[in-house]
Design an enzyme around this catalytic site. Structure first.
Site, mmCIF file in Angstrom:
data_model
loop_
_atom_site.group_PDB
_atom_site.id
_atom_site.type_symbol
_atom_site.label_atom_id
_atom_site.label_comp_id
_atom_site.label_asym_id
_atom_site.label_seq_id
_atom_site.Cartn_x
_atom_site.Cartn_y
_atom_site.Cartn_z
ATOM 1 N N CYS A 1 -87.284 8.525 14.655
ATOM 2 C CA CYS A 1 -88.528 9.161 14.201
ATOM 3 C C CYS A 1 -89.584 8.184 13.692
ATOM 4 C CB CYS A 1 -88.216 10.201 13.132
ATOM 5 S SG CYS A 1 -86.978 11.394 13.646
ATOM 6 N N HIS B 1 -94.193 12.840 5.840
ATOM 7 C CA HIS B 1 -93.250 13.023 6.947
ATOM 8 C C HIS B 1 -92.905 14.508 7.055
ATOM 9 C CE1 HIS B 1 -90.434 11.857 9.975
ATOM 10 N NE2 HIS B 1 -89.381 12.283 9.291
ATOM 11 N N HIS C 1 -92.241 18.299 15.154
ATOM 12 C CA HIS C 1 -91.770 16.941 14.884
ATOM 13 C C HIS C 1 -91.617 16.245 16.233
ATOM 14 C CE1 HIS C 1 -90.005 13.455 13.414
ATOM 15 N NE2 HIS C 1 -88.946 13.911 12.775
#
Length: 389
Positions: free
Chosen positions: A153, A278, A312
């Site tokens: 990520c 995030h 995401h």
């Protein structure tokens, strides 16, 4: 280093104007099962058609590279001018991805299992991680360093930091930097197996949060030492290998990345205008990130998560969210508007209160500095500080 232009595609749309307008308006695309994947798990896909790859690069043809090509097409004239100005050997390509063309590989393996042969035209370059940067370099004729970063990520946030180092070292005069990730069954079903996919909607920092929402997209910057209005002023990274997928609960590793970015930029915490969190809406991530942000900044700095609007985007998240910050700082947002944090508004009593932006939140003057967080598996964390130089 200066960020001259941005190409971006995500669930919010294609291009700078559409993405910024939808984000500031609080648009929340509806998650749905992906038509081209044999899974019922809802996700946020990029709407509309993607450009085909040139015939000579058919070995690289996959949705991931088409997403990158769609982003590149928005800034290709500027990249071509840099190639002409500096020469092909002085132009680098650094991108981040975590999926590459895995969806095409899944389809190929499925056919192999049922028919005993691979699909005609399938090539491993379609899914090889390094193929993303190699494809872009070959398409452009860039002959400087070209490589792909894959740290789940935080991949494309790391790619932007790496591109900045190439420029600082004098290895390149300009770098095409960013990342892309396409939806595939491996990530959707993998996150579902971890219990990390929301059963309802992505609801970051709420007491009712129950998981994230996976998205896809791509963002590419043209970065160089030549002055431009907005620059990557600081990059901070940390890694503690606390757990293969869970973050360190006290948030110390995330805090270290943010502190490193501030030090690198020479900026005090109170100078920030906005933090793009995030904010995955998973119980552990949001808990630790809220602690880290509260310890370092208190609760007064405006912040929010873009995951409910984009999903995401995994390996592309760092570049897409840095791109969102770039848009906030651009001439297109001279009135200083901030994007709303999309959630149900129900605070978690076990987490510190943060300064979540609401719809129509504005600064009294144009924004100056934004921080973007990307926290990955294995504690591989990156914070990017983007601002007016």
């Amino acid at each position: 280093m200066f960020l001259h232009d941005l190409g971006i595609v995500c669930a919010l749309g294609h291009g700078k104007a559409e993405v910024l307008a939808n984000w500031l308006a609080g648009r929340r695309p509806e998650p749905a099962p992906v038509p081209w994947l044999a899974t019922a798990i809802p996700a946020l896909s990029v709407p509309g058609e993607l450009p085909p790859l040139p015939p000579g690069l058919a070995d690289y043809d996959c949705r991931n590279n088409r997403l990158l090509l769609a982003a590149l097409g928005q800034i290709e004239p500027a990249v071509r001018r840099a190639l002409e100005q500096y020469g092909p050997h002085r132009i680098g390509v650094v991108v981040g991805t975590s999926t590459s063309g895995i969806a095409e590989g899944e389809e190929a393996v499925g056919m192999l299992r049922t028919t005993g042969r691979m699909p005609a035209g399938y090539h491993y370059r379609q899914q090889e991680l390094g193929g993303a940067a190699e494809f872009l370099a070959r398409h452009l004729g860039a002959q400087g360093p070209a490589y792909t970063v894959s740290t789940t990520c935080s991949s494309s946030a790391n790619a932007l930091a790496s591109a900045r180092r190439l420029l600082r070292l004098g290895v390149c005069d300009a770098v095409l930097a960013g990342g892309g990730d396409a939806l595939c069954r491996t990530t959707l079903e993998g996150f579902a197996a971890l219990g990390a996919i929301s059963k309802t909607r992505c609801n970051p920092f709420s007491r009712n949060r129950d998981g994230t929402l996976i998205g896809e997209g791509a963002a590419l910057f043209l970065m160089s030492r030549e002055p431009a209005p907005v620059a990557l002023l600081g990059a901070g990274a940390s890694a503690d290998a606390y757990h293969i997928s869970a973050p360190r609960p006290d948030g110390s590793c995330a805090k270290a990345a943010m502190q490193a970015a501030l030090r690198d930029a020479g900026l005090a915490p109170e100078r920030l205008d906005y933090i793009n969190l995030h904010g995955t809406a998973t119980p552990q991530n949001d808990a630790m990130e809220s602690r880290a942000v509260a310890e370092l900044f208190g609760g007064g700095i405006a912040c929010g998560s873009s995951k409910p609007a984009t999903g995401h985007c995994l390996g592309a998240a760092g570049a897409i969210e840095a791109g969102l910050c770039w848009l906030l700082l651009s001439e297109s947002n001279r009135e200083g508007r901030l994007p709303p944090h999309l959630w149900d508004g129900e605070l978690d009593p076990e987490m510190p209160r943060l300064g979540f932006a609401a719809l129509e939140t504005r600064r009294s003057k144009p924004l100056q500095y934004c921080l973007s967080n990307s926290f990955a598996f294995g504690g591989n964390n990156v914070s990017l500080l983007i601002g007016h130089a």
